[in-house]
Design an enzyme around this catalytic site. Structure first.
Site, PDB file in Angstrom:
ATOM      1  N   PHE A 103       0.834  -3.436   4.355  1.00 10.33           N
ATOM      2  CA  PHE A 103       1.032  -4.784   4.874  1.00 10.33           C
ATOM      3  C   PHE A 103       2.474  -5.210   4.618  1.00 10.33           C
ATOM      4  CE2 PHE A 103      -3.667  -6.275   4.330  1.00 10.33           C
ATOM      5  CZ  PHE A 103      -4.027  -5.440   5.360  1.00 10.33           C
ATOM      6  N   HIS A 134      -9.773   2.594  -0.485  1.00  8.14           N
ATOM      7  CA  HIS A 134      -8.356   2.224  -0.405  1.00  8.14           C
ATOM      8  C   HIS A 134      -8.003   1.404  -1.640  1.00  8.14           C
ATOM      9  CE1 HIS A 134      -4.483   1.123   0.811  1.00  8.14           C
ATOM     10  NE2 HIS A 134      -4.697   0.711   2.046  1.00  8.14           N
ATOM     11  N   HIS A 153      -2.704   8.330   5.964  1.00 11.87           N
ATOM     12  CA  HIS A 153      -3.034   7.023   5.400  1.00 11.87           C
ATOM     13  C   HIS A 153      -4.498   6.720   5.713  1.00 11.87           C
ATOM     14  CE1 HIS A 153      -2.316   3.049   3.812  1.00 11.87           C
ATOM     15  NE2 HIS A 153      -2.842   2.522   4.907  1.00 11.87           N
ATOM     16  N   CYS A 168       0.797  -1.221   0.000  1.00 10.51           N
ATOM     17  CA  CYS A 168       0.000   0.000   0.000  1.00 10.51           C
ATOM     18  C   CYS A 168       0.835   1.280   0.000  1.00 10.51           C
ATOM     19  CB  CYS A 168      -0.950  -0.010   1.186  1.00 10.51           C
ATOM     20  SG  CYS A 168      -2.071  -1.409   1.155  1.00 10.51           S
ATOM     21  N   GLU A 204      -0.929   5.708  13.327  1.00 11.91           N
ATOM     22  CA  GLU A 204      -0.573   6.882  12.534  1.00 11.91           C
ATOM     23  C   GLU A 204      -0.642   8.168  13.349  1.00 11.91           C
ATOM     24  OE1 GLU A 204      -1.750   8.665   8.167  1.00 11.91           O
ATOM     25  OE2 GLU A 204      -3.119   7.267   9.156  1.00 11.91           O
ATOM     26  N   LYS A 207      -9.377   8.541   1.880  1.00 13.63           N
ATOM     27  CA  LYS A 207      -9.909   7.181   1.732  1.00 13.63           C
ATOM     28  C   LYS A 207     -11.355   7.111   2.185  1.00 13.63           C
ATOM     29  CE  LYS A 207      -5.566   4.538   2.195  1.00 13.63           C
ATOM     30  NZ  LYS A 207      -4.617   5.631   2.492  1.00 13.63           N
TER      31      LYS A 207
END
Length: 421
Positions: free
Chosen positions: A408, A349, A312, A172, A323, A344
């Site tokens: 990830f 996403h 994010h 990502c 975050e 997002k």
């Protein structure tokens, strides 16, 4: 000395976007500043029976977007999105004269040509009934769907680039990392122009099944427009999306020589990994904070000059709290003063593409002095105590924007954008 600095400064002169909720750069900007979400029940296949049945899909007609029947047949949807976004970016940059051997391409992507590969597997296996598949039913382009490098190749073919061509795949954070690689090419003099960005079209049964398995996606199937709620106390998980954002990058000296419009510079980038867990995140946010710190150091920008943070903001409790801690750790007292939002919440996403789509939001925020909101943020998580710009866009002078990504595998990336006088 000023001239040499201009030769080292990398700037954005063209932006192209294909995102959920509208076609093109301006429709994207209107969507994310309106606070309206583009999430809906999945239409690409019947999602009945899946844990999560909603996504942010692009209303994308490849023929209307200018692709020929042969291009449509040859290219997976992810490649189609990237080529169309690249064409918009090049037109926006004033159609610069490209010397093929000095033109490079950098494309971020997480999951390759998922839709084409799954579609063709269904055909050759007769809907999964045949363990030994019949290759004679496969289209000639099947190998291209198997090899993610085809995405970079298609963009390079379309703009006649003969310089370095790369596909950057780091989950990502791929979109941010592809821009970082592109900046490096220009700084080292390996290219005069880089067409850079990211693309992903992952909305297929296999992708939804994978995210169902780890229970990362939202279960608000009856309210798709409210399904993604970053930083909200009542969030239920992320919402998948698709899309592409591509940019024309060149040096400031090059842009000034040809009188090009400059959106912003990209003065700093860094990436780190946590070496910890495939999906787990340490609550202190140390690795993301380190990526932010190094990006600021490379840009020679102090934390108190950051005007906007594009989060994010996936909408999972673990990510939101990680975050928040990282931004506070990296920016210190400035973290509580600077607006920070997640787009997002509106466009989903899109995995490897989202870092580039968020970069487009940052460049446009600097250009227009407006920061987009976080949609669906009604009740803030008490452990997320920053200014997440709830519900409504905000006029806000933005000279420096920071965008961060978390992927990830432990990937943590940060990139800075700055206005150019």
């Amino acid at each position: 000395m000023a001239g040499s600095a201009d030769e080292r400064t990398v700037v954005v002169t063209g932006i192209g976007v294909v995102a959920p909720g509208g076609f093109g750069r301006e429709a994207f900007w209107e969507r994310i500043t309106s606070g309206r979400t583009a999430t809906r029940r999945i239409t690409f296949f019947d999602p009945e029976g899946f844990r999560c049945q909603v996504a942010a899909e692009c209303d994308f007609d490849p023929r209307a977007a200018g692709l020929t029947p042969q291009e449509i047949r040859r290219m997976d949807r992810a490649a189609q999105l990237a080529v169309v976004a690249s064409r918009e970016a090049l037109a926006d940059a004033g159609s610069p004269e490209l010397r093929p051997e000095r033109t490079a391409v950098s494309v971020g992507n997480a999951v390759g040509c998922t839709m084409g590969l799954e579609r063709e597997y269904t055909v050759v296996s007769d809907g999964g009934r045949k363990w030994v598949v019949d290759h004679e039913y496969a289209v000639p382009e099947l190998y291209d769907y198997f090899a993610p490098s085809s995405l970079g190749r298609e963009v390079a073919w379309d703009c006649a680039a003969e310089g370095p061509v790369a596909v950057v795949s780091s989950g990502c954070t791929s979109g941010i990392d592809a821009l970082g690689y592109a900046v490096g090419l220009l700084e080292e003099g390996a290219a005069d122009v880089v067409v850079a960005g990211a693309t992903d079209a992952p909305l297929s049964p296999i992708t939804v099944a994978c995210f169902d398995a780890i229970k990362a996606t939202s279960t608000l199937n009856d309210r798709p427009e409210e399904a993604c709620r970053p930083f909200d106390a009542d969030r239920k998980g992320l919402v998948l999306g698709e899309g592409s954002a591509m940019f024309v990058l060149e040096t400031l000296a090059s842009a000034r020589r040809r009188g090009a419009r400059v959106y912003c510079s990209i003065p700093g980038y860094a990436t780190r990994a946590n070496g910890f867990h495939m999906t787990g995140l340490k609550p202190d946010g140390r690795e993301m904070a380190e990526a932010i710190r190094i990006a600021l150091d490379r840009a020679k920008i102090s934390p108190d000059r950051v005007d906007y943070v594009n989060a994010h903001g996936s909408g999972t409790k673990q990510n939101d709290r990680h975050e928040t801690a990282a931004v506070k750790r990296a920016l210190g007292p400035r973290a509580h003063e600077v607006p920070m939002s997640s787009i997002k919440s509106m466009v989903g996403h899109s995995l490897g593409a989202i870092g580039a789509i968020e970069a487009a939001a940052c460049a446009l925020a600097i250009d227009r002095n407006v920061v987009p909101p976080t949609a669906n943020l009604h009740t803030k998580d008490p452990e997320c105590d920053l200014d997440y710009v709830p519900l409504t866009a905000r006029e806000h002078r933005t000279d420096v924007a920071l965008s961060v990504g978390s992927g990830f595998g432990g990937f943590q990336s940060a990139v800075l954008f700055a206005g150019v006088a």
